[in-house]
Design a protein around this motif. Sequence first.
Motif, PDB file in Angstrom:
ATOM      1  N   SER A 102     105.754  39.365  36.799  1.00 28.99           N
ATOM      2  CA  SER A 102     104.370  39.492  36.352  1.00 28.99           C
ATOM      3  C   SER A 102     104.002  40.959  36.210  1.00 28.99           C
ATOM      4  CB  SER A 102     103.429  38.846  37.363  1.00 28.99           C
ATOM      5  OG  SER A 102     103.707  37.475  37.466  1.00 28.99           O
ATOM      6  N   PRO A 103     103.365  41.316  35.088  1.00 29.33           N
ATOM      7  CA  PRO A 103     102.967  42.711  34.925  1.00 29.33           C
ATOM      8  C   PRO A 103     101.825  43.072  35.864  1.00 29.33           C
ATOM      9  CG  PRO A 103     102.129  41.391  33.110  1.00 29.33           C
ATOM     10  CD  PRO A 103     102.997  40.481  33.950  1.00 29.33           C
ATOM     11  N   PRO A 104     101.808  44.321  36.359  1.00 29.78           N
ATOM     12  CA  PRO A 104     100.685  44.750  37.191  1.00 29.78           C
ATOM     13  C   PRO A 104      99.417  44.855  36.343  1.00 29.78           C
ATOM     14  CG  PRO A 104     102.272  46.535  36.875  1.00 29.78           C
ATOM     15  CD  PRO A 104     102.829  45.324  36.207  1.00 29.78           C
ATOM     16  N   LYS A 105      98.285  44.788  36.983  1.00 30.77           N
ATOM     17  CA  LYS A 105      96.994  44.872  36.287  1.00 30.77           C
ATOM     18  C   LYS A 105      96.553  46.327  36.166  1.00 30.77           C
ATOM     19  CE  LYS A 105      96.234  40.376  36.298  1.00 30.77           C
ATOM     20  NZ  LYS A 105      97.127  39.724  35.430  1.00 30.77           N
ATOM     21  N   PRO A 106      96.094  46.736  34.968  1.00 28.59           N
ATOM     22  CA  PRO A 106      95.551  48.086  34.826  1.00 28.59           C
ATOM     23  C   PRO A 106      94.280  48.243  35.661  1.00 28.59           C
ATOM     24  CG  PRO A 106      96.003  47.102  32.685  1.00 28.59           C
ATOM     25  CD  PRO A 106      96.149  46.013  33.715  1.00 28.59           C
ATOM     26  N   THR A 107      94.034  49.463  36.136  1.00 26.30           N
ATOM     27  CA  THR A 107      92.794  49.755  36.847  1.00 26.30           C
ATOM     28  C   THR A 107      92.094  50.910  36.147  1.00 26.30           C
ATOM     29  OG1 THR A 107      93.957  51.217  38.379  1.00 26.30           O
ATOM     30  CG2 THR A 107      93.675  48.950  39.077  1.00 26.30           C
ATOM     31  N   ALA A 108      90.796  51.040  36.377  1.00 31.58           N
ATOM     32  CA  ALA A 108      90.006  52.071  35.706  1.00 31.58           C
ATOM     33  C   ALA A 108      90.537  53.465  36.027  1.00 31.58           C
ATOM     34  CB  ALA A 108      88.546  51.966  36.118  1.00 31.58           C
ATOM     35  N   HIS A 109      90.522  54.309  35.009  1.00 29.26           N
ATOM     36  CA  HIS A 109      90.944  55.695  35.202  1.00 29.26           C
ATOM     37  C   HIS A 109      90.149  56.563  34.240  1.00 29.26           C
ATOM     38  CE1 HIS A 109      93.760  58.718  36.717  1.00 29.26           C
ATOM     39  NE2 HIS A 109      93.543  59.295  35.551  1.00 29.26           N
ATOM     40  N   SER A 110      89.784  57.739  34.695  1.00 28.50           N
ATOM     41  CA  SER A 110      89.013  58.671  33.892  1.00 28.50           C
ATOM     42  C   SER A 110      89.848  59.907  33.573  1.00 28.50           C
ATOM     43  CB  SER A 110      87.747  59.071  34.655  1.00 28.50           C
ATOM     44  OG  SER A 110      86.966  59.938  33.882  1.00 28.50           O
ATOM     45  N   PHE A 111      89.766  60.361  32.332  1.00 24.16           N
ATOM     46  CA  PHE A 111      90.464  61.558  31.866  1.00 24.16           C
ATOM     47  C   PHE A 111      89.437  62.516  31.281  1.00 24.16           C
ATOM     48  CE2 PHE A 111      93.290  57.933  31.258  1.00 24.16           C
ATOM     49  CZ  PHE A 111      94.499  58.366  31.752  1.00 24.16           C
TER      50      PHE A 111
ATOM     51  N   ASP B  80      97.835  53.926  37.480  1.00 29.56           N
ATOM     52  CA  ASP B  80      96.744  53.008  37.156  1.00 29.56           C
ATOM     53  C   ASP B  80      97.098  52.073  35.992  1.00 29.56           C
ATOM     54  OD1 ASP B  80      95.002  54.006  39.135  1.00 29.56           O
ATOM     55  OD2 ASP B  80      94.462  55.679  37.842  1.00 29.56           O
ATOM     56  N   HIS B  81      98.273  52.298  35.396  1.00 28.31           N
ATOM     57  CA  HIS B  81      98.781  51.472  34.293  1.00 28.31           C
ATOM     58  C   HIS B  81      97.883  51.497  33.063  1.00 28.31           C
ATOM     59  CE1 HIS B  81     100.524  49.663  38.028  1.00 28.31           C
ATOM     60  NE2 HIS B  81     101.597  50.034  37.363  1.00 28.31           N
ATOM     61  N   VAL B  82      97.374  52.695  32.729  1.00 23.46           N
ATOM     62  CA  VAL B  82      96.537  52.830  31.538  1.00 23.46           C
ATOM     63  C   VAL B  82      97.006  54.014  30.684  1.00 23.46           C
ATOM     64  CG1 VAL B  82      94.490  51.804  32.601  1.00 23.46           C
ATOM     65  CG2 VAL B  82      94.792  54.270  32.670  1.00 23.46           C
ATOM     66  N   VAL B  83      96.718  53.883  29.385  1.00 28.27           N
ATOM     67  CA  VAL B  83      96.984  54.943  28.413  1.00 28.27           C
ATOM     68  C   VAL B  83      95.682  55.173  27.667  1.00 28.27           C
ATOM     69  CG1 VAL B  83      98.293  55.606  26.353  1.00 28.27           C
ATOM     70  CG2 VAL B  83      99.339  54.100  28.033  1.00 28.27           C
TER      71      VAL B  83
ATOM     72  N   ASP C 168      82.235  64.989  28.754  1.00 24.19           N
ATOM     73  CA  ASP C 168      83.628  65.388  28.539  1.00 24.19           C
ATOM     74  C   ASP C 168      84.611  64.467  29.262  1.00 24.19           C
ATOM     75  OD1 ASP C 168      83.223  66.160  31.165  1.00 24.19           O
ATOM     76  OD2 ASP C 168      84.258  68.060  30.945  1.00 24.19           O
ATOM     77  N   ARG C 169      84.183  63.245  29.598  1.00 26.92           N
ATOM     78  CA  ARG C 169      85.041  62.286  30.305  1.00 26.92           C
ATOM     79  C   ARG C 169      85.232  61.034  29.457  1.00 26.92           C
ATOM     80  NH1 ARG C 169      87.651  64.761  34.176  1.00 26.92           N
ATOM     81  NH2 ARG C 169      88.214  62.748  35.007  1.00 26.92           N
ATOM     82  N   VAL C 170      86.463  60.553  29.424  1.00 25.38           N
ATOM     83  CA  VAL C 170      86.764  59.261  28.794  1.00 25.38           C
ATOM     84  C   VAL C 170      87.329  58.376  29.888  1.00 25.38           C
ATOM     85  CG1 VAL C 170      89.022  60.035  27.952  1.00 25.38           C
ATOM     86  CG2 VAL C 170      87.964  58.054  26.931  1.00 25.38           C
ATOM     87  N   THR C 171      86.718  57.206  30.050  1.00 26.24           N
ATOM     88  CA  THR C 171      87.128  56.277  31.090  1.00 26.24           C
ATOM     89  C   THR C 171      87.689  55.019  30.461  1.00 26.24           C
ATOM     90  OG1 THR C 171      85.406  57.118  32.560  1.00 26.24           O
ATOM     91  CG2 THR C 171      86.359  54.989  33.133  1.00 26.24           C
ATOM     92  N   VAL C 172      88.861  54.626  30.916  1.00 35.06           N
ATOM     93  CA  VAL C 172      89.481  53.382  30.470  1.00 35.06           C
ATOM     94  C   VAL C 172      89.200  52.350  31.559  1.00 35.06           C
ATOM     95  CG1 VAL C 172      91.623  52.265  29.793  1.00 35.06           C
ATOM     96  CG2 VAL C 172      91.301  54.687  29.330  1.00 35.06           C
ATOM     97  N   GLU C 173      88.612  51.235  31.187  1.00 38.19           N
ATOM     98  CA  GLU C 173      88.239  50.193  32.154  1.00 38.19           C
ATOM     99  C   GLU C 173      89.378  49.222  32.391  1.00 38.19           C
ATOM    100  OE1 GLU C 173      85.307  50.310  33.748  1.00 38.19           O
ATOM    101  OE2 GLU C 173      84.659  52.009  32.564  1.00 38.19           O
TER     102      GLU C 173
END
Length: 138
Positions: free
Chosen positions: A39-48, A64-67, A133-138
């Motif tokens: 099973s793939p891990p679940k992405p979590t929120a991350h801010s860049f 966090d498994h996000v791009v 100046d922040r981009v957050t991936v949910e």
Amino acid sequence: MSVGGVFGRPVDRRVVLRAAGVIGAGVAGLGALAGCGGSPPKPTAHSFRTGDVPVGGGVISASDHVVVTQPERGTFKGFSAICTHQHCVVTNVADGTINCPCHGSRFSVADGSVQQGPAPKPLPELPVTVTGDRVTVE
């Protein structure tokens, strides 16, 4: 030399050690397979920081498994960093693609579509919020 006994019969120490080695190798093998399946891990929120995301490229948070990508100036996209082939984590973004090191799959920075297999489907898109100046991936 024998140790203990099973059903009233002594067990040779070499047999016990050999069995332990076989079991240990099996457990280690299962752990190695975990990176390429299951099973793939679940992405979590991350801010860049928006300035850290190159135009035409992107950045990855493997933990966090996000791009997050910026296919065009000012347009940010978020994707799962888990390859849809065998659930490996993608490791880099280069030349307009998000790249998986395990089996060579490549995905578009614009929409996550498969550009090179063996991945069977696109990277799942994740919601993105840009604030200052922040981009957050949910």
